[in-house]
Design a protein around this motif. Structure first.
Motif, PDB file in Angstrom:
ATOM      1  N   GLU A 185      -2.409  -5.205  -8.852  1.00  0.00           N
ATOM      2  CA  GLU A 185      -1.064  -4.934  -8.327  1.00  0.00           C
ATOM      3  C   GLU A 185      -0.266  -4.234  -9.413  1.00  0.00           C
ATOM      4  N   LEU A 186       0.092  -2.983  -9.127  1.00  0.00           N
ATOM      5  CA  LEU A 186       0.891  -2.186 -10.040  1.00  0.00           C
ATOM      6  C   LEU A 186       2.183  -1.800  -9.341  1.00  0.00           C
ATOM      7  N   ALA A 187       3.292  -1.966 -10.027  1.00  0.00           N
ATOM      8  CA  ALA A 187       4.593  -1.605  -9.469  1.00  0.00           C
ATOM      9  C   ALA A 187       5.152  -0.423 -10.254  1.00  0.00           C
ATOM     10  N   CYS A 188       5.706   0.524  -9.529  1.00  0.00           N
ATOM     11  CA  CYS A 188       6.306   1.710 -10.125  1.00  0.00           C
ATOM     12  C   CYS A 188       7.827   1.554 -10.027  1.00  0.00           C
ATOM     13  N   LEU A 189       8.471   1.333 -11.159  1.00  0.00           N
ATOM     14  CA  LEU A 189       9.920   1.164 -11.180  1.00  0.00           C
ATOM     15  C   LEU A 189      10.569   2.502 -11.516  1.00  0.00           C
ATOM     16  N   VAL A 190      11.481   2.930 -10.664  1.00  0.00           N
ATOM     17  CA  VAL A 190      12.102   4.235 -10.838  1.00  0.00           C
ATOM     18  C   VAL A 190      13.613   4.088 -10.851  1.00  0.00           C
ATOM     19  N   SER A 191      14.249   5.080 -11.446  1.00  0.00           N
ATOM     20  CA  SER A 191      15.696   5.219 -11.351  1.00  0.00           C
ATOM     21  C   SER A 191      15.993   6.692 -11.112  1.00  0.00           C
ATOM     22  N   GLY A 192      17.215   7.001 -10.805  1.00  0.00           N
ATOM     23  CA  GLY A 192      17.616   8.362 -10.482  1.00  0.00           C
ATOM     24  C   GLY A 192      18.351   8.394  -9.160  1.00  0.00           C
ATOM     25  N   HIS A 193      19.149   9.437  -8.969  1.00  0.00           N
ATOM     26  CA  HIS A 193      19.875   9.595  -7.716  1.00  0.00           C
ATOM     27  C   HIS A 193      19.902  11.069  -7.349  1.00  0.00           C
ATOM     28  N   PRO A 194      19.527  11.460  -6.120  1.00  0.00           N
ATOM     29  CA  PRO A 194      19.133  10.594  -5.004  1.00  0.00           C
ATOM     30  C   PRO A 194      17.886   9.764  -5.336  1.00  0.00           C
ATOM     31  N   ARG A 195      17.713   8.699  -4.561  1.00  0.00           N
ATOM     32  CA  ARG A 195      16.613   7.777  -4.833  1.00  0.00           C
ATOM     33  C   ARG A 195      15.293   8.540  -4.793  1.00  0.00           C
ATOM     34  N   PRO A 196      14.505   8.511  -5.870  1.00  0.00           N
ATOM     35  CA  PRO A 196      13.273   9.312  -5.917  1.00  0.00           C
ATOM     36  C   PRO A 196      12.228   8.833  -4.913  1.00  0.00           C
ATOM     37  N   GLN A 197      11.423   9.774  -4.455  1.00  0.00           N
ATOM     38  CA  GLN A 197      10.240   9.468  -3.665  1.00  0.00           C
ATOM     39  C   GLN A 197       9.092   9.133  -4.618  1.00  0.00           C
ATOM     40  N   ILE A 198       8.338   8.106  -4.267  1.00  0.00           N
ATOM     41  CA  ILE A 198       7.277   7.613  -5.150  1.00  0.00           C
ATOM     42  C   ILE A 198       5.928   7.924  -4.530  1.00  0.00           C
ATOM     43  N   ARG A 199       4.988   8.360  -5.376  1.00  0.00           N
ATOM     44  CA  ARG A 199       3.642   8.662  -4.899  1.00  0.00           C
ATOM     45  C   ARG A 199       2.617   8.232  -5.943  1.00  0.00           C
ATOM     46  N   TRP A 200       1.654   7.421  -5.508  1.00  0.00           N
ATOM     47  CA  TRP A 200       0.541   7.010  -6.376  1.00  0.00           C
ATOM     48  C   TRP A 200      -0.646   7.938  -6.136  1.00  0.00           C
TER      49      TRP A 200
ATOM     50  N   SER B 157      -2.757   9.578  -0.580  1.00  0.00           N
ATOM     51  CA  SER B 157      -1.991   8.957  -1.630  1.00  0.00           C
ATOM     52  C   SER B 157      -1.241   7.761  -1.062  1.00  0.00           C
ATOM     53  N   VAL B 158      -0.796   6.909  -1.980  1.00  0.00           N
ATOM     54  CA  VAL B 158      -0.035   5.734  -1.573  1.00  0.00           C
ATOM     55  C   VAL B 158       1.443   6.036  -1.840  1.00  0.00           C
ATOM     56  N   PHE B 159       2.264   6.004  -0.782  1.00  0.00           N
ATOM     57  CA  PHE B 159       3.668   6.387  -0.894  1.00  0.00           C
ATOM     58  C   PHE B 159       4.565   5.156  -0.850  1.00  0.00           C
ATOM     59  N   ASN B 160       4.389   4.227  -1.745  1.00  0.00           N
ATOM     60  CA  ASN B 160       5.345   3.129  -1.880  1.00  0.00           C
ATOM     61  C   ASN B 160       5.334   2.658  -3.324  1.00  0.00           C
ATOM     62  N   GLU B 161       6.268   1.758  -3.637  1.00  0.00           N
ATOM     63  CA  GLU B 161       6.458   1.385  -5.034  1.00  0.00           C
ATOM     64  C   GLU B 161       5.297   0.571  -5.583  1.00  0.00           C
ATOM     65  N   THR B 162       4.675  -0.238  -4.741  1.00  0.00           N
ATOM     66  CA  THR B 162       3.642  -1.149  -5.218  1.00  0.00           C
ATOM     67  C   THR B 162       2.274  -0.697  -4.737  1.00  0.00           C
ATOM     68  N   LEU B 163       1.363  -0.557  -5.681  1.00  0.00           N
ATOM     69  CA  LEU B 163      -0.036  -0.261  -5.372  1.00  0.00           C
ATOM     70  C   LEU B 163      -0.808  -1.570  -5.461  1.00  0.00           C
ATOM     71  N   ARG B 164      -1.418  -1.968  -4.363  1.00  0.00           N
ATOM     72  CA  ARG B 164      -2.109  -3.252  -4.317  1.00  0.00           C
ATOM     73  C   ARG B 164      -3.531  -3.033  -3.809  1.00  0.00           C
ATOM     74  N   ILE B 165      -4.513  -3.495  -4.585  1.00  0.00           N
ATOM     75  CA  ILE B 165      -5.919  -3.410  -4.204  1.00  0.00           C
ATOM     76  C   ILE B 165      -6.504  -4.815  -4.292  1.00  0.00           C
ATOM     77  N   THR B 166      -6.826  -5.371  -3.143  1.00  0.00           N
ATOM     78  CA  THR B 166      -7.430  -6.703  -3.128  1.00  0.00           C
ATOM     79  C   THR B 166      -8.932  -6.569  -3.383  1.00  0.00           C
ATOM     80  N   ARG B 167      -9.468  -7.541  -4.114  1.00  0.00           N
ATOM     81  CA  ARG B 167     -10.898  -7.593  -4.436  1.00  0.00           C
ATOM     82  C   ARG B 167     -11.360  -6.240  -5.010  1.00  0.00           C
ATOM     83  N   ILE B 168     -10.753  -5.862  -6.110  1.00  0.00           N
ATOM     84  CA  ILE B 168     -11.049  -4.568  -6.717  1.00  0.00           C
ATOM     85  C   ILE B 168     -12.510  -4.507  -7.142  1.00  0.00           C
ATOM     86  N   GLN B 169     -13.116  -3.324  -6.968  1.00  0.00           N
ATOM     87  CA  GLN B 169     -14.507  -3.117  -7.322  1.00  0.00           C
ATOM     88  C   GLN B 169     -14.609  -2.177  -8.532  1.00  0.00           C
ATOM     89  N   ARG B 170     -15.779  -2.196  -9.170  1.00  0.00           N
ATOM     90  CA  ARG B 170     -15.945  -1.457 -10.425  1.00  0.00           C
ATOM     91  C   ARG B 170     -15.697   0.042 -10.273  1.00  0.00           C
TER      92      ARG B 170
END
Length: 939
Positions: free
Chosen positions: A59-74, A89-102
């Motif tokens: 679980e990785l969270a991308c914390l951003v600041s700026g105005h207008p509110r920035p669009q986030i892309r993983w 791509s993942v277009f939200n603040e939190t990237l979550r991968i359950t049961r991550i593989q090698r």
């Protein structure tokens, strides 16, 4: 009646309609983690590496600041952040991968952009740790010595385990650990070509004591909590590589739909080998059943034919493998062709000459193929004038020929070629060939209006070749340039009616097509062919395809329409229209663009402008001119401002900026969708100007969807939505705005916002936290830096935002002191720790702040929680004061500050702490018990 409260800005200068300038800001970004991290560290060039065990949740969270509110892309450089991360791509603040593989390890990028400046990008490398079970394989070598009666036998035990990080191996014989030199008959080494991957145990000239149990232990030194893994191998004088037997025939010939059973048994090997089956072409059929060495294939099909192999392995020597071929019987694709007398170069059939009828069929197995011939339904035998031969050596197998020598009138009729498989069970294939006076060779022509053929891009087109003759042969279509593929991707396309149909024709399909007769189902003579020209027209391509222009009344503007390419390239004309009304027209002779100028926009000038640049294929290019205002941008970078002035009612300070306010007429008001209320605007709005409006009478705890719409003389503009909801106050200092905390201007120095990952502890070792309150090195907290030039006794004071206390009675008076729970986490580690104090500051009281909590001295290297009930009677703030101790090892940190309505629930265990205080004349001993302070005595 429950009391509620919310957050007000510290400085109450934001009244309704007041504007602040310059709040537009480019994006900033940082990555923090949560979940199961084994370690997070900084490598060279400030690259951050996040290590995690396979199977855990990333679980990785991308914390951003700026105005207008920035669009986030993983995004990711390799592998996948989800099952399809390579393609999306993942277009939200939190990237979550359950049961991550090698394979999902790699470098992950968080990109934030809001149209101001360059996008902000941060990356973190994810390293997935794992350790598979080790495998031991055994090989032996037998070398002949000088004396014939003596043989040296050497055995190699090879251990291998997949891992990250690299694995270390150790060997044990029984309970005895083996090392290099511990036994003259044993060598342990790593071959150069597998350095770091395998460990070889060499047993030279086997001795009786070498027959024992050997354990290989694979270790990654407990990184990420991964325990060692081991495997046991028993070496004896019976140890041998596997041998097997197949209890089946080779090949196995079956009919479609039959059930096939393949049996494989072991005939030797110690340990007992493991048996499995593999298919040469692909994986085993999905419907197959595998039971030990027995493989069952129910209702087998032609596609499932092929080589099946039984493989036996016991990790000794090389695996044993034996195979059998399954042949599924079948007949398909029957074709014929007629060859006139080849000795006279005939192209047609003539009485008294020779004619040959050929028939071809694909058969499996080919050796079972049987042919027979019929004439007019009656069996035909080979004779001097009717010669039947099978499998012509000049063509591929599976053909039969009927040679009719000295053709007579009585030989005209229907000849039938019949193909069967000799063991039966498969339907026969029969092919009828008519030989008569009307049997004539083919002729090929293209209709007059079918070449050249001109069509529009996207149409369905039919290329036509007319075939005469009897019988009609198959027509083969190809491109005149043989290297250019056909529309279906192949180099040749068969047609039985002479037509080639192309759906949704594209400009790339322009060119010359060849139609030619095939020998199949017709005369085996020199092919006839014809050419068809296809021209695909497409309209002029112009740029841009669509443009929206927002413009105010009375202003001038220019519309530009530029042609890029077209076929045919001769452009006939251009036309400018407003709606259906023609504005102007002309020719594009020398230029490839046209402009239309509007000197002063009036109300009738709003609408849809069309630029038509036309050839035979036509074209249209649309401008849309409007006076609609752009959408407002809600201001998200400050802490949500909530307050209330009556029980069960709360308010919200709404803040926004206007996107491109100068592009259209002045915005005179905003419509609030929540109450259909209009907010008037006085004067023009500047770009980046912050606009505020207080929403009141909101019912706790309901959430509201606020729709904000700008209004100009043109009418309503584009709307923007935002959901607001009631919330208690909580601050973890993750945002640079630090939840609107402020530094006291009267203190000696300031609190500092930091994270353990960025804080430099070079000059202050053995002090301060090694992570934030939740254990993250990337998480932020506030702390006091006590290194020089700080002096003993200096104070840093941090102020919370101001909170209102709602009147309890309907008459606006506070009848009793409400209760709130003030909580925070503190870290006080170091031999020079001073003091941490909390005060209550009330607006209505002009005197000193009230002490509500205090603590001094070293509390150990851990975060602890403090909770205390407070009873304000007016608008209030909390003050957190850190006091510098006698040395530099005295950093104090705070994190996760909360203020909740009601008394504290589940307070920390009762604490008791002593500290000394007072002036020069003496010292008082204070005792902190049950979160209250008592003066014990004076010295």
């Amino acid at each position: 009646m429950g009391l509620v409260f919310g957050l007000l800005w510290l400085f109450n200068i934001f009244l309704e309609g007041i504007h602040c300038q310059g709040v537009y800001a480019p994006p900033t970004v940082r990555i923090i983690h949560s979940g199961h991290a084994c370690n997070v560290e900084e490598e060279r060039y400030t690259e951050r590496v996040y290590t995690i065990r396979e199977g855990e949740t990333l679980e990785l969270a991308c914390l951003v600041s700026g105005h207008p509110r920035p669009q986030i892309r993983w995004t990711k450089t390799a592998g996948s952040a989800s099952d399809r991360f390579q393609d999306s791509s993942v277009f939200n603040e939190t990237l979550r991968i359950t049961r991550i593989q090698r394979l999902q390890g790699g470098r992950y990028y968080c990109k934030a952009e809001n149209g101001l400046g360059s996008p902000a990008i941060k990356s973190i490398r994810v390293d997935v740790y794992y350790l598979d079970d080790p495998i031991v394989t055994v090989h032996q070598s037998i070398g002949e010595a000088k004396e014939q009666f003596y043989y040296e036998r050497t055995v190699f035990l090879r251990c291998m385990a997949n891992s990250n990080p690299p694995v270390r191996y150790s060997w044990r014989r029984g309970q005895e650990f083996l090392s290099q030199g511990s036994d003259k008959g044993v060598e342990i080494y790593e071959p150069f070509f597998t350095q770091g991957e395998t460990k070889i145990l060499k047993l030279k000239n086997l001795r009786p004591q070498d027959y024992a149990n050997y354990s290989c232990i694979a270790s990654v030194r407990n990184v990420c909590g991964i325990a060692n893994k081991n495997v046991l191998f028993k070496l004896s004088n019976k140890t041998a590589s596997p041998t097997i037997k197949l209890l089946v025939e080779d090949p196995i010939v079956v009919n479609p739909g039959q059930t096939v059973t393949l049996v494989c048994v072991t005939s030797g090997g110690d340990p007992t080998p493991t048996l499995t089956w593999v298919h040469s072409a692909d994986e085993l059929p999905k419907k197959s059943v595998l039971n030990g060495g027995t493989l069952t294939l129910p209702a087998i099909s032609i596609e499932e034919a092929g080589v099946y192999s039984c493989v036996a392995s016991n990790n000794v020597g090389n695996p044993a493998k034996k195979s059998t071929t399954i042949v599924v019987r079948g007949l398909k694709k029957g074709r014929f062709w007629i060859t006139p007398d080849p000795y006279h170069n005939d192209d047609n059939i003539q009485i008294g000459r020779e004619v040959k009828i050929s028939c071809q069929v694909e058969a499996t197995p080919p050796e079972e193929l049987l042919f027979s011939w019929l004439k007019n339904g009656r069996s035909l035998r080979s004779s001097e004038r009717m010669v039947i031969t099978h499998t012509d050596p000049e063509v591929q197998p599976g053909t039969t020929n009927l040679d009719i020598i000295d053709l007579k009138f009585t030989d005209f009729g229907t000849y039938t070629c019949v193909a069967v498989l000799k063991n039966g069970g498969i339907p026969e294939i029969s092919i009828d060939v008519n030989i008569s006076s009307t049997t004539v060779p083919p002729e090929l022509t293209v209709p007059r209006d079918k070449s050249p053929l001109v069509v529009q891009e996207g149409d369905t087109v039919e290329l036509q070749c007319l075939v005469s003759g009897k019988p009609k042969p198959i027509i083969l279509w190809s491109r005149a340039d043989k290297e250019v593929p056909m529309p279906d991707g192949g180099l040749q396309t068969e047609s039985y009616d002479g037509a080639l149909r192309i759906v949704n024709v594209s400009r790339e399909m322009t060119g010359t097509y060849r139609c030619a007769t095939s020998q199949y189902n017709g005369f085996n003579v020199k092919p006839r062919e014809a050419l068809v020209e296809l021209t695909v027209q497409y309209p002029p391509a112009v740029e841009p395809l669509f443009t929206e222009i927002r413009q105010g009344l009375g202003r001038a503007f220019t519309l530009n329409c530029r042609m890029l390419r077209a076929h045919p390239s001769k452009v006939l004309k251009y036309e400018w229209k407003l709606g259906t009304r023609l504005l102007t027209m002309g020719q594009l002779d020398q230029r490839d663009e046209t402009d239309y100028h509007v000197r002063a926009l009036n109300r009738e000038g709003y609408g849809e402008y069309t630029c038509e640049v036309t050839n035979e294929a036509g074209s249209a290019f649309i401008f849309f001119v409007t006076g609609r205002a752009y959408a407002p941008e809600f201001y998200y970078d400050t802490y949500s401002a909530l307050w209330q002035n009556r029980p069960r009612v709360y308010g919200f300070k709404l803040q926004w900026t206007q996107q491109n306010p100068l592009s259209v007429d002045r915005i005179v008001a905003y419509r609030l969708g929540i109450k259909q209320q209009e907010i008037p605007m006085e004067g023009a709005i500047a770009k980046g100007e912050l606009i505020t409006h207080n929403l009141t009478e909101l019912i706790k705890p309901e959430a509201y969807l606020v729709r904000l719409t700008p209004i100009t003389r043109f009418g309503e503009g584009d709307s923007t939505d935002r959901t607001i909801r009631y919330s208690e106050f909580q601050c973890s200092f993750e945002d640079e705005a630090v939840c609107m905390f402020t530094q006291d201007k009267t203190d000696d120095f300031d609190w500092t916002r930091h994270s353990a990952a960025t804080r430099d502890t070079k000059y202050t070792p053995n002090t301060g936290p090694s992570s934030d309150r939740v254990g993250s090195k990337q998480g932020f907290y506030m702390y006091i830096e006590t290194s020089r030039p700080r002096l003993e006794g200096e104070k840093a004071r941090l102020l919370t935002p101001t909170f209102n206390v709602a009147p309890k009675s309907p008459y606006g008076t506070v009848t009793s002191s409400p209760t709130y729970c003030f909580g925070f986490y503190y870290h006080m580690y170091g031999k020079h720790i001073g003091a941490l104090n909390a005060y209550l500051r009330q607006k209505a009281q002009s005197g000193a702040d009230s002490s509500v909590w205090t603590l001094v001295g070293n509390q150990g290297d851990r975060w602890k929680q403090a909770k205390v009930n407070i009873h304000p009677t007016a608008s209030f703030q909390l003050v957190l004061e850190g006091i510098r101790g006698p040395g530099i090892e005295g950093d104090i940190a705070i994190d996760d500050v909360t203020i909740e309505e009601g008394e504290c629930k589940d307070p920390p265990p009762n604490s008791k702490c002593f500290f000394w205080g007072g002036g020069r004349g003496g010292h008082d001993l204070y005792i902190i018990r049950n979160q209250s302070i008592m003066k014990r005595q004076a010295l």
